[in-house]
Design an enzyme around this catalytic site. Structure first.
Site, PDB file in Angstrom:
ATOM      1  N   GLY A   1      15.238   4.795  37.614  1.00 20.65           N
ATOM      2  CA  GLY A   1      13.994   5.549  37.666  1.00 20.65           C
ATOM      3  C   GLY A   1      13.176   5.381  38.926  1.00 20.65           C
TER       4      GLY A   1
ATOM      5  CB  ILE B   1      21.740   6.736  34.516  1.00 25.02           C
ATOM      6  CG1 ILE B   1      21.556   7.865  35.519  1.00 25.02           C
ATOM      7  CG2 ILE B   1      23.087   6.867  33.807  1.00 25.02           C
ATOM      8  CD1 ILE B   1      22.447   7.752  36.741  1.00 25.02           C
TER       9      ILE B   1
ATOM     10  CE1 TYR C   1      22.120  11.553  37.498  1.00 27.67           C
ATOM     11  CE2 TYR C   1      21.375  13.823  37.282  1.00 27.67           C
ATOM     12  CZ  TYR C   1      22.378  12.905  37.553  1.00 27.67           C
ATOM     13  OH  TYR C   1      23.634  13.344  37.885  1.00 27.67           O
ATOM     14  CB  CYS C   2      17.800   7.571  40.370  1.00 25.57           C
ATOM     15  SG  CYS C   2      16.203   6.922  39.825  1.00 25.57           S
ATOM     16  CB  THR C   3      20.492   3.533  38.859  1.00 25.74           C
ATOM     17  OG1 THR C   3      21.415   4.052  39.815  1.00 25.74           O
ATOM     18  CG2 THR C   3      21.173   2.468  38.011  1.00 25.74           C
TER      19      THR C   3
END
Length: 462
Positions: free
Chosen positions: A320, A345, A316-318
């Protein structure tokens, strides 16, 4: 179950001054921010369905939808919470939309000028990156203006289906965007990310820097996981959960069980993967490669329990975009099961109630909000303008904290000369509202001469 080994470069956060309770200074800062929020009574809110009663004061007013949105994004309306006085005489409400799409556009440079001119005409601000691999941006403006810009981008068939995330706008950012903030005597300052008169449209090699031209999300990418299905996936002990963000982002919040790659930039992620996982095509023990953890001890193998069998990965990241490249990279390395959180997120915090959430802490964002919490509410962190890292109230009680100059995370790395330059910049901003003073560091005489020359070239009608 896979456990990451400890690497020497993953250093603990610098020591902070002991802060058992909030001090009066921290309380004063929060009180000042709260007073500023109350002063501006208009706030943009994303809602899914609205009922409007014209006779009821303060009711929500639905706005038009974006056209050409992906199916999963449709159904969003823009709405404004209005105070007394209604709409008449009010400045327009704002919306912030972050978007991206990977696509093959070798002629990307041709988009720059018309896109920038349209944003300037509509007073849409923010930043947009164009590259041969696609587009990535975050823009702020009125709903109608942002709608036009996004539709213009998607007129090109290759860019249809932008992945978008809509965020609320704070009253402070609305004031800065409309150019009437009391904190800046000469209008919106250079520190404002969404100045109404400023948009950056840049040409780059990549829309998110990874450093490996062989990674192509347009060809293959991991499996998207909806926020509602994310908890089940990452709770499985056979799933390795990887946070592909940088250390300073992970420091203030992450998902439970997530592995921190301890990277300073996204470029370091491929090296971390090569160091952590054993691939069929390489055997470090036989090749004589040094395989320790930096302290003279053998590094623990992430997949020792399944020799040469790569694990299931959930990343996952901020928002996508980094996961698109990271998942494509892992697939190219031989991973079979690679999943990533759709919408990142931010989408998870927007949709999943706090009581059901596996998220811990706050999410760092790359704009004036600095961090957000569940429901995308404003977080508590501030930004150190010396190193652009998030700082907490406890960090700001440290003797190493100096507003606009340094914080506990960069104090030791900055020379006295660098700190003094930062102090000078801060004095300029406090005096004039912009870095460099009213002429932004340029000679006033040359600046006036340039304005006069440009004025002579304008048609008489103007």
């Amino acid at each position: 179950m896979f456990v990451p080994h400890t690497k020497s470069r993953c250093c603990p956060s610098p020591p902070l001054a002991a802060a058992i309770s909030k001090t009066a200074a921290a309380a004063a800062r929060r009180a000042s921010a709260a007073a500023a929020s109350v002063a501006v009574h208009r706030l943009l809110l994303p809602v899914r369905s609205l009922t409007h009663n014209p006779s009821a004061p303060g009711s929500l007013i639905p706005r038009r939808r974006f056209g050409n949105m992906p199916q999963e994004e449709r159904g969003w309306h823009f709405a404004v919470a209005m105070g007394e006085g209604g709409v008449d005489g009010e400045v327009p409400a704002l919306v912030v939309v972050s978007f991206y799409r990977f696509a093959d556009i070798p002629d990307h440079a041709a988009f720059r000028r018309p896109l920038k001119e349209l944003c300037e005409e509509l007073r849409v601000s923010g930043g947009i990156i164009l590259a041969p691999e696609g587009i990535n941006g975050s823009i702020c403006g009125t709903p109608a203006a942002v709608h036009k810009v996004l539709n213009f981008i998607q007129e090109d068939d290759r860019l249809k289906g932008l992945r978008m995330i809509q965020s609320p706008v704070t009253p402070e950012d609305e004031a800065i965007h409309h150019g009437h903030t009391s904190q800046s005597p000469v209008g919106a300052g250079d520190d404002a990310p969404f100045r109404w008169d400023h948009v950056r449209v840049k040409l780059k090699k990549e829309i998110v820097t990874f450093g490996d031209p062989g990674v192509m999300p347009t060809k293959m990418v991991g499996k998207y996981v909806k926020p509602k299905d994310w908890n089940s996936l990452i709770s499985d002990p056979d799933t390795v959960v990887i946070d592909v963000r940088n250390m300073y982002e992970i420091r203030i919040g992450k998902f439970k069980r997530a592995v921190d790659p301890c990277t300073n930039s996204f470029r370091e992620f491929p090296t971390w993967v090569d160091d952590q996982f054993e691939f069929v095509e390489s055997d470090t023990r036989e090749s004589g490669v040094n395989n320790d953890n930096g302290i003279g001890q053998p590094a623990e193998d992430l997949n020792a329990s399944k020799s040469k069998q790569l694990p299931r990965v959930a990343m996952y990241c901020t928002g996508g975009i980094r996961c698109e490249k990271a998942s494509s990279f892992l697939l190219s390395k031989g991973f079979k099961e690679v999943y990533h959180l759709e919408g990142g997120i931010l989408k998870y915090l927007e949709e999943i109630p706090k009581a059901e959430s596996l998220w811990e802490g706050e999410c760092f964002v790359f704009d004036k909000r600095v961090s957000v919490e569940h429901g995308l509410a404003q977080g508590t962190h501030k930004l150190c303008y010396g190193c652009k890292q998030p700082v907490s109230d406890e960090d700001m009680e440290s003797p190493e904290w100096e507003y606009g100059v340094s914080c506990p995370y960069c104090f030791a790395t900055k020379s006295e000369e660098e700190k003094e330059r930062a102090r000078a910049r801060q004095r300029q901003f406090e005096t004039w509202g912009v870095i460099g003073g009213p002429d932004k560091g340029r000679s006033p005489k040359r600046h006036d001469a340039k304005d006069a020359a440009e004025a002579k070239q304008l048609p008489n009608s103007i």
